[in-house]
Scaffold this motif. Structure first.
Motif, PDB file in Angstrom:
ATOM      1  N   PHE A 152     -23.350 -20.816  60.711  1.00 19.70           N
ATOM      2  CA  PHE A 152     -22.560 -20.095  59.699  1.00 19.70           C
ATOM      3  C   PHE A 152     -23.307 -20.186  58.381  1.00 19.70           C
ATOM      4  CE2 PHE A 152     -20.712 -24.411  59.474  1.00 19.70           C
ATOM      5  CZ  PHE A 152     -20.757 -24.661  58.109  1.00 19.70           C
ATOM      6  N   MET A 153     -23.199 -19.135  57.568  1.00 17.20           N
ATOM      7  CA  MET A 153     -23.828 -19.097  56.242  1.00 17.20           C
ATOM      8  C   MET A 153     -22.872 -18.398  55.302  1.00 17.20           C
ATOM      9  SD  MET A 153     -27.728 -17.886  56.940  1.00 17.20           S
ATOM     10  CE  MET A 153     -28.884 -18.869  57.881  1.00 17.20           C
ATOM     11  N   TYR A 154     -22.456 -19.113  54.277  1.00 12.24           N
ATOM     12  CA  TYR A 154     -21.604 -18.493  53.272  1.00 12.24           C
ATOM     13  C   TYR A 154     -22.333 -18.514  51.934  1.00 12.24           C
ATOM     14  CZ  TYR A 154     -18.207 -18.954  56.985  1.00 12.24           C
ATOM     15  OH  TYR A 154     -17.583 -18.859  58.201  1.00 12.24           O
ATOM     16  N   HIS A 155     -22.774 -17.337  51.519  1.00 15.30           N
ATOM     17  CA  HIS A 155     -23.487 -17.191  50.246  1.00 15.30           C
ATOM     18  C   HIS A 155     -22.590 -16.379  49.320  1.00 15.30           C
ATOM     19  CE1 HIS A 155     -27.704 -17.599  52.349  1.00 15.30           C
ATOM     20  NE2 HIS A 155     -26.881 -18.600  52.632  1.00 15.30           N
ATOM     21  N   VAL A 156     -22.090 -17.030  48.293  1.00 13.83           N
ATOM     22  CA  VAL A 156     -21.168 -16.352  47.375  1.00 13.83           C
ATOM     23  C   VAL A 156     -21.892 -16.051  46.072  1.00 13.83           C
ATOM     24  CG1 VAL A 156     -18.970 -16.488  46.164  1.00 13.83           C
ATOM     25  CG2 VAL A 156     -19.244 -17.613  48.393  1.00 13.83           C
ATOM     26  N   GLY A 157     -21.880 -14.781  45.687  1.00 15.22           N
ATOM     27  CA  GLY A 157     -22.420 -14.365  44.393  1.00 15.22           C
ATOM     28  C   GLY A 157     -21.647 -13.149  43.936  1.00 15.22           C
ATOM     29  N   GLY A 158     -22.103 -12.527  42.862  1.00 17.94           N
ATOM     30  CA  GLY A 158     -21.427 -11.327  42.358  1.00 17.94           C
ATOM     31  C   GLY A 158     -20.841 -11.588  40.992  1.00 17.94           C
ATOM     32  N   TYR A 159     -21.553 -11.131  39.951  1.00 19.58           N
ATOM     33  CA  TYR A 159     -21.115 -11.429  38.584  1.00 19.58           C
ATOM     34  C   TYR A 159     -20.320 -10.281  37.965  1.00 19.58           C
ATOM     35  CZ  TYR A 159     -25.063  -8.477  37.311  1.00 19.58           C
ATOM     36  OH  TYR A 159     -25.923  -7.405  37.193  1.00 19.58           O
ATOM     37  N   GLY A 160     -20.048  -9.250  38.757  1.00 14.12           N
ATOM     38  CA  GLY A 160     -19.213  -8.164  38.243  1.00 14.12           C
ATOM     39  C   GLY A 160     -19.921  -6.847  38.065  1.00 14.12           C
ATOM     40  N   GLY A 161     -21.248  -6.822  38.305  1.00 12.34           N
ATOM     41  CA  GLY A 161     -21.980  -5.555  38.222  1.00 12.34           C
ATOM     42  C   GLY A 161     -22.543  -5.301  36.848  1.00 12.34           C
ATOM     43  N   TYR A 162     -23.654  -4.551  36.810  1.00 11.29           N
ATOM     44  CA  TYR A 162     -24.346  -4.292  35.547  1.00 11.29           C
ATOM     45  C   TYR A 162     -23.791  -3.043  34.875  1.00 11.29           C
ATOM     46  CZ  TYR A 162     -28.217  -3.654  32.283  1.00 11.29           C
ATOM     47  OH  TYR A 162     -28.970  -3.495  31.161  1.00 11.29           O
ATOM     48  N   SER A 163     -23.982  -1.879  35.485  1.00 14.99           N
ATOM     49  CA  SER A 163     -23.442  -0.651  34.885  1.00 14.99           C
ATOM     50  C   SER A 163     -22.195  -0.175  35.621  1.00 14.99           C
ATOM     51  CB  SER A 163     -24.502   0.447  34.876  1.00 14.99           C
ATOM     52  OG  SER A 163     -24.817   0.826  36.206  1.00 14.99           O
ATOM     53  N   THR A 164     -22.037  -0.606  36.861  1.00 12.46           N
ATOM     54  CA  THR A 164     -20.869  -0.222  37.643  1.00 12.46           C
ATOM     55  C   THR A 164     -20.036  -1.470  37.908  1.00 12.46           C
ATOM     56  OG1 THR A 164     -22.289   1.370  38.778  1.00 12.46           O
ATOM     57  CG2 THR A 164     -20.122   0.950  39.752  1.00 12.46           C
ATOM     58  N   PRO A 165     -18.804  -1.513  37.386  1.00 13.00           N
ATOM     59  CA  PRO A 165     -17.987  -2.699  37.672  1.00 13.00           C
ATOM     60  C   PRO A 165     -17.844  -2.889  39.177  1.00 13.00           C
ATOM     61  CG  PRO A 165     -16.959  -1.329  35.989  1.00 13.00           C
ATOM     62  CD  PRO A 165     -18.119  -0.533  36.560  1.00 13.00           C
ATOM     63  N   SER A 166     -18.223  -4.064  39.646  1.00 15.31           N
ATOM     64  CA  SER A 166     -18.088  -4.358  41.067  1.00 15.31           C
ATOM     65  C   SER A 166     -17.596  -5.795  41.213  1.00 15.31           C
ATOM     66  CB  SER A 166     -19.407  -4.098  41.793  1.00 15.31           C
ATOM     67  OG  SER A 166     -20.492  -4.650  41.102  1.00 15.31           O
ATOM     68  N   THR A 167     -17.622  -6.311  42.425  1.00  7.25           N
ATOM     69  CA  THR A 167     -16.966  -7.594  42.698  1.00  7.25           C
ATOM     70  C   THR A 167     -17.409  -8.705  41.749  1.00  7.25           C
ATOM     71  OG1 THR A 167     -16.843  -6.984  45.012  1.00  7.25           O
ATOM     72  CG2 THR A 167     -16.526  -9.309  44.491  1.00  7.25           C
ATOM     73  N   ASN A 168     -16.440  -9.383  41.192  1.00  4.96           N
ATOM     74  CA  ASN A 168     -16.726 -10.517  40.314  1.00  4.96           C
ATOM     75  C   ASN A 168     -16.209 -11.789  40.979  1.00  4.96           C
ATOM     76  OD1 ASN A 168     -16.848 -12.473  38.353  1.00  4.96           O
ATOM     77  ND2 ASN A 168     -16.356 -11.054  36.685  1.00  4.96           N
ATOM     78  N   ASN A 169     -17.140 -12.621  41.415  1.00  7.92           N
ATOM     79  CA  ASN A 169     -16.754 -13.865  42.078  1.00  7.92           C
ATOM     80  C   ASN A 169     -16.934 -15.084  41.176  1.00  7.92           C
ATOM     81  OD1 ASN A 169     -15.836 -12.825  44.518  1.00  7.92           O
ATOM     82  ND2 ASN A 169     -17.912 -12.656  45.329  1.00  7.92           N
ATOM     83  N   ILE A 170     -17.037 -14.854  39.874  1.00  9.11           N
ATOM     84  CA  ILE A 170     -17.084 -15.989  38.946  1.00  9.11           C
ATOM     85  C   ILE A 170     -15.680 -16.587  38.896  1.00  9.11           C
ATOM     86  CG2 ILE A 170     -17.366 -16.651  36.528  1.00  9.11           C
ATOM     87  CD1 ILE A 170     -19.433 -14.355  36.316  1.00  9.11           C
ATOM     88  N   ARG A 171     -15.567 -17.877  39.122  1.00  5.16           N
ATOM     89  CA  ARG A 171     -14.249 -18.524  39.073  1.00  5.16           C
ATOM     90  C   ARG A 171     -14.271 -19.610  37.993  1.00  5.16           C
ATOM     91  NH1 ARG A 171     -13.520 -14.659  41.332  1.00  5.16           N
ATOM     92  NH2 ARG A 171     -12.583 -14.236  43.376  1.00  5.16           N
ATOM     93  N   THR A 172     -13.245 -19.596  37.153  1.00  5.68           N
ATOM     94  CA  THR A 172     -13.129 -20.609  36.113  1.00  5.68           C
ATOM     95  C   THR A 172     -12.282 -21.761  36.639  1.00  5.68           C
ATOM     96  OG1 THR A 172     -13.303 -18.927  34.413  1.00  5.68           O
ATOM     97  CG2 THR A 172     -12.386 -21.056  33.743  1.00  5.68           C
ATOM     98  N   ILE A 173     -12.802 -22.942  36.458  1.00  5.54           N
ATOM     99  CA  ILE A 173     -12.125 -24.146  36.932  1.00  5.54           C
ATOM    100  C   ILE A 173     -11.575 -24.881  35.715  1.00  5.54           C
ATOM    101  CG2 ILE A 173     -12.394 -26.248  38.333  1.00  5.54           C
ATOM    102  CD1 ILE A 173     -13.272 -23.589  39.751  1.00  5.54           C
TER     103      ILE A 173
END
Lengths: 262, 344
Positions: free
Chosen positions: A174-195
């Motif tokens: 299994f490999m779980y690679h989580v990324g995605g800062y919200g996209g540069y010019s096109t809003p897309s998935t944002n996986n930044i989580r605030t703790i």
């Protein structure tokens, strides 16, 4: 005897009062706070190649456990915040490299802090900056070497890999690679989580103080809530949209276990 | 007697002048934005172009050690005389002759873009080279190892020292040097550019001028400004289905982006066939006929190519010929023959 007790109590109270006020007066200048991240698997210390069982009842072993933390903020009881200079806050925590799990936040203004905030990952601003600002743990040729998506510019925030009989992939991987800062010019998935973590006792910072904050990160919690994630349902995650469920899960894997004030 | 000497003398001058052209590489290199271009997007404050940085970047651009088996450099698929594309290849072949999935885009006028590749997946010129270096069908080498190989090559420390003041070789510096070279790959001296800037009394023919007018009416919504790209993403009806390559959606994972690809510039088309993201057309006539009659419909087809239920942009054969005449004014021979950009 009663009189003696009263006297003793009064002296003790006075002494306490003096010490307390002394301490308050002494809290001045700036000082360090050391963060120690202790990776866990449930109630046990985390170890590679060791059998664990996730919330979905699947057996699993880990071979990789790495994640970025950044953008630290310290909060006092009255809600006032100290935001650390952003460029100093990027840390890649790698279970395979124990020295990466402990680092010191320096020049923290004196104070009694009750909460710690940070993000898991790398903020969108830094994710789009020119390479001159990608030093230290963000260097894609250095510490961040296998934590960067070259084809979809951005850091991998959280990476766990291992094996599980529940995986139907080659070698039961299994490999779980989580990324995605919200996209540069096109809003897309944002996986930044605030703790946001509340300290079980206050963190006393200032000149002459060197508190240590021990943070637990429970990898099995990252499989548990809000979604009991099943490896059988998807053992390979390499794209931001399908990784959000994992980001939601690891958002609650941290807690401050204890604080040493020195 | 004099009659004989003079021609010989002239010939000698001519010879030495043409020789000098080949040796122009030692001139100071600096970035100048052409007068007819918009403002560049690259942040030159953090990485200004210097002669030493440019020369180091050029050496790295042609460095095969940046590939796993020392066979392939950036310049292998981005060839100067093909305006830094892979001439004649619908899709490029990289290491071990493995085929890629898309047509190699030109390395040209990079400083004016902030989203690179057909799908715009790369948001920083500095970070771009990591993608082809690590891509298993291009150069197939972990970037960290690529940097290590350069560190172990004795030729490089002095070059890094002249470029950056220290012989220490790091990933960020290597990338900055490549950016300096790529930022200098400016194509802005075609016949059209000279006409536009009023240089040397250059004129366009009637056909070329009419072609320009038609281009402005029918093509410039996407191929805009003198860069001839809006730097945005469109589905231009190459296919009905994009199951093998979803384009922009591969990056954004949004259904509305399926089948969209970044608008390429229309500069230097003479040197860069085949055309389109998949290299499916080999001539400009085919490209223009595609817009006239070949548009394939799908949910994300650009609305400009589906007006009131009519697919495509009506273009008569005559109009197509005039547009091609105009497009030919955008071929910049000086760019592809610039010896400063060639492998030394």
């Amino acid at each position: 005897m009663k009189k003696f007790n009263l006297l003793l109590s009064t002296i003790a109270l006075c002494a306490l009062f003096t010490i307390a006020s002394c301490n308050k007066e002494k809290l001045k200048g700036k000082g360090p706070i050391t963060l120690h991240f202790d990776n866990r698997a449930g109630s046990a210390d985390f170890a590679f190649l060791t059998n664990y069982t996730n919330a979905a009842g699947e057996e699993l072993q880990f071979t990789t456990f790495k994640y970025y933390v950044s953008n630290f903020v310290l909060v006092k009881a009255d809600g006032s915040e100290y935001v650390l200079p952003q460029e100093t806050t990027y840390h890649l925590l790698n279970e395979a490299n124990s020295s990466s799990l402990e680092f010191t936040l320096t020049d923290i203004p004196a104070g009694e802090y009750t909460k710690l905030k940070f993000i898991v990952g790398v903020d969108s601003l830094r994710s789009t900056m020119d390479v001159a600002s990608r030093t230290g743990d963000l260097d894609p040729a250095g510490a961040g070497a296998d934590m960067y998506w070259s084809w979809n510019s951005g850091y991998i925030f959280y990476k766990i890999e291992g094996t599980s009989p529940a995986s139907t992939e080659m070698g039961n991987m299994f490999m779980y690679h989580v990324g995605g800062y919200g996209g540069y010019s096109t809003p897309s998935t944002n996986n930044i989580r605030t703790i946001q973590l509340t300290a079980p006792s206050t963190i006393t910072a200032g000149e002459g103080h060197a508190p240590e904050v021990h943070i637990y990160a429970d990898v099995l919690e990252a499989f548990k809530t809000p979604t009991a994630y099943s490896i059988a349902s998807g053992a390979m995650v390499h794209m931001p949209a399908s990784a959000s469920v994992i980001a939601d899960n690891y958002a609650d894997m941290f807690k401050i276990d204890h604080v040493h004030n020195e | 007697m004099m009659n004989k000497i003079i021609p010989v003398f002239f010939f000698a001058v001519l010879l030495s002048a043409s020789c000098n052209k080949g040796k122009d590489t030692k001139q100071d290199v600096r970035f100048v934005s052409p007068a007819n271009f918009p403002a560049p997007k690259y942040n030159f404050n953090s990485n200004p172009v210097t002669t030493a940085g440019f020369e180091l970047g050029r050496k790295l651009f042609y460095e095969t050690q940046l590939s796993r088996d020392n066979s392939t450099s950036c310049g292998s698929c981005h060839i100067s005389f093909s305006a830094f594309t892979h001439h004649g290849h619908s899709v490029s072949h990289g290491i071990d002759n493995k085929l890629g999935t898309r047509n190699a885009p030109p390395v040209m006028n990079m400083a004016w873009s902030d989203e690179f590749m057909w799908d715009g997946g790369i948001n920083q010129l500095d970070m771009l080279p990591i993608a082809p270096i690590e891509n298993p069908v291009e150069m197939d080498l972990e970037f960290a190892i690529a940097v290590q190989k350069i560190k172990n090559n004795a030729a490089y420390p002095p070059l890094f020292k002249s470029a950056f003041g220290s012989s220490e070789i790091t990933g960020p510096k290597l990338l900055q040097a490549l950016s300096q070279f790529m930022n200098m790959l400016i194509s802005a001296n075609s016949k059209y550019d000279k006409w536009k800037r009023g240089e040397n009394g250059i004129t366009l023919s009637t056909d070329e001028l009419e072609g320009l007018q038609l281009f402005q009416q029918k093509c410039s919504s996407c191929h805009s400004t003198d860069l001839f790209t809006d730097n945005k993403f469109h589905n231009n009806g190459i296919k009905n289905s994009f199951s093998t390559d979803s384009g922009r959606a591969h990056i954004t994972q949004l259904p509305q982006d399926v089948g969209k690809f970044k608008t390429p510039s229309v500069r230097n088309l003479k040197y860069t066939p085949p055309y389109m993201h998949d290299g499916s057309f080999s001539t400009l006539a085919q490209v223009l006929e595609h817009y006239n009659s070949g548009i394939k419909n799908s949910a994300t087809l650009d609305t400009l190519l589906n007006q009131n239920g009519v697919l495509g942009i009506p273009l008569s054969v005559q109009e197509q010929q005039k547009i091609i005449a105009f497009l030919n004014t955008l071929n910049d021979e000086g760019f592809i023959k610039d010896q400063r950009f060639a492998e030394q």
